[in-house]
Design a protein around this motif. Sequence first.
Motif, PDB file in Angstrom:
ATOM      1  N   ILE A  30      87.025  25.945  40.155  1.00 62.29           N
ATOM      2  CA  ILE A  30      86.247  25.141  39.032  1.00 62.29           C
ATOM      3  C   ILE A  30      86.464  25.804  37.920  1.00 62.29           C
ATOM      4  N   PHE A  31      86.436  25.252  36.570  1.00 63.45           N
ATOM      5  CA  PHE A  31      86.130  25.752  35.086  1.00 63.45           C
ATOM      6  C   PHE A  31      84.970  25.021  34.776  1.00 63.45           C
ATOM      7  N   HIS A  32      84.279  25.690  33.848  1.00 62.00           N
ATOM      8  CA  HIS A  32      83.241  25.075  33.195  1.00 62.00           C
ATOM      9  C   HIS A  32      83.000  25.610  31.734  1.00 62.00           C
ATOM     10  N   ASP A  33      82.410  25.044  30.860  1.00 63.47           N
ATOM     11  CA  ASP A  33      82.025  25.307  29.486  1.00 63.47           C
ATOM     12  C   ASP A  33      80.609  24.974  29.348  1.00 63.47           C
ATOM     13  N   LYS A  34      80.214  25.557  28.244  1.00 65.53           N
ATOM     14  CA  LYS A  34      78.888  25.252  27.575  1.00 65.53           C
ATOM     15  C   LYS A  34      78.943  25.064  26.198  1.00 65.53           C
ATOM     16  N   LEU A  35      79.824  24.112  25.904  1.00 66.38           N
ATOM     17  CA  LEU A  35      80.006  23.791  24.449  1.00 66.38           C
ATOM     18  C   LEU A  35      79.997  22.232  24.253  1.00 66.38           C
ATOM     19  N   SER A  36      79.848  21.874  23.057  1.00 61.54           N
ATOM     20  CA  SER A  36      79.785  20.270  22.878  1.00 61.54           C
ATOM     21  C   SER A  36      81.141  19.562  23.254  1.00 61.54           C
ATOM     22  N   GLY A  37      81.176  18.249  23.777  1.00 56.89           N
ATOM     23  CA  GLY A  37      82.158  17.754  24.178  1.00 56.89           C
ATOM     24  C   GLY A  37      82.979  17.312  22.834  1.00 56.89           C
ATOM     25  N   LEU A  38      82.485  17.497  21.729  1.00 60.42           N
ATOM     26  CA  LEU A  38      83.067  16.915  20.188  1.00 60.42           C
ATOM     27  C   LEU A  38      84.151  18.309  20.184  1.00 60.42           C
ATOM     28  N   ASN A  39      83.898  19.406  20.677  1.00 60.33           N
ATOM     29  CA  ASN A  39      84.530  20.724  20.383  1.00 60.33           C
ATOM     30  C   ASN A  39      85.661  20.680  21.347  1.00 60.33           C
ATOM     31  N   THR A  40      86.888  20.696  20.705  1.00 61.23           N
ATOM     32  CA  THR A  40      88.024  20.782  21.715  1.00 61.23           C
ATOM     33  C   THR A  40      88.566  22.303  21.858  1.00 61.23           C
ATOM     34  N   ASP A  41      87.978  23.175  21.150  1.00 64.14           N
ATOM     35  CA  ASP A  41      88.156  24.635  21.333  1.00 64.14           C
ATOM     36  C   ASP A  41      87.325  25.122  22.442  1.00 64.14           C
ATOM     37  N   ARG A  42      87.525  24.729  23.774  1.00 60.20           N
ATOM     38  CA  ARG A  42      86.591  25.151  24.765  1.00 60.20           C
ATOM     39  C   ARG A  42      87.499  26.052  25.727  1.00 60.20           C
ATOM     40  N   PRO A  43      87.185  27.616  25.616  1.00 62.84           N
ATOM     41  CA  PRO A  43      88.087  28.268  26.312  1.00 62.84           C
ATOM     42  C   PRO A  43      88.456  27.849  28.065  1.00 62.84           C
ATOM     43  N   ARG A  44      87.667  27.668  28.690  1.00 63.10           N
ATOM     44  CA  ARG A  44      87.638  27.194  30.033  1.00 63.10           C
ATOM     45  C   ARG A  44      88.401  26.151  30.373  1.00 63.10           C
ATOM     46  N   LEU A  45      88.184  25.080  29.501  1.00 60.79           N
ATOM     47  CA  LEU A  45      89.111  23.820  29.634  1.00 60.79           C
ATOM     48  C   LEU A  45      90.468  23.943  29.190  1.00 60.79           C
ATOM     49  N   ARG A  46      90.692  24.939  27.986  1.00 56.93           N
ATOM     50  CA  ARG A  46      92.049  25.431  27.704  1.00 56.93           C
ATOM     51  C   ARG A  46      92.709  26.038  28.917  1.00 56.93           C
ATOM     52  N   LYS A  47      92.143  27.004  29.440  1.00 57.89           N
ATOM     53  CA  LYS A  47      92.668  27.859  30.561  1.00 57.89           C
ATOM     54  C   LYS A  47      92.865  26.927  31.665  1.00 57.89           C
ATOM     55  N   LEU A  48      92.055  25.816  31.991  1.00 61.32           N
ATOM     56  CA  LEU A  48      92.469  24.792  33.125  1.00 61.32           C
ATOM     57  C   LEU A  48      93.910  24.113  32.713  1.00 61.32           C
ATOM     58  N   LEU A  49      93.804  23.640  31.504  1.00 63.57           N
ATOM     59  CA  LEU A  49      94.944  22.835  31.089  1.00 63.57           C
ATOM     60  C   LEU A  49      96.195  23.755  31.176  1.00 63.57           C
ATOM     61  N   GLU A  50      96.124  25.031  30.933  1.00 65.42           N
ATOM     62  CA  GLU A  50      97.422  25.960  30.879  1.00 65.42           C
ATOM     63  C   GLU A  50      97.793  26.011  32.534  1.00 65.42           C
ATOM     64  N   GLU A  51      96.826  25.953  33.668  1.00 65.02           N
ATOM     65  CA  GLU A  51      97.160  26.255  34.998  1.00 65.02           C
ATOM     66  C   GLU A  51      97.523  25.082  35.728  1.00 65.02           C
TER      67      GLU A  51
END
Length: 133
Positions: A30-51
């Motif tokens: 699992i990956f999770h972020d605590k940032l707005s859904g309008l913010n595309t620069d979410r570190p954990r989402l970026r990591k998920l997309l890379e993996e």
Amino acid sequence: MIYGYARVSTNAQDLAAQIGQLEAAGYERIFHDKLSGLNTDRPRLRKLLEEAARGDIVITPAIDRLSRDTADLLTFARDLKAAGVALRYLAELIIDTSSELADVVLAVLGLAAKLEHKRLGSAGRPAGRRRTG
């Protein structure tokens, strides 16, 4: 590999309900972020997309957890599809990212998520009505 992704907008919000939904769906990582859904620069989402790699599945509790911006949502979905990664939304089971209609359905649901965000930002005041002092 089955990846889960959860997101809340602020540190004051709790991820427990979303994580519980992902556990029930059988995620392996699992990956999770605590940032707005309008913010595309979410570190954990970026990591998920890379993996995520061909044959993997990404699940999220609802479409607005991935993004509240239609264009960004379509970009995420397109990039995952191009990488051979399936995308599933637990609240919107009708979405099949392998379908040719997926972009249309995602666009409509993404627009709904964006409009909901605007509605929630109005602090419950009906649209078109302004306070007078």
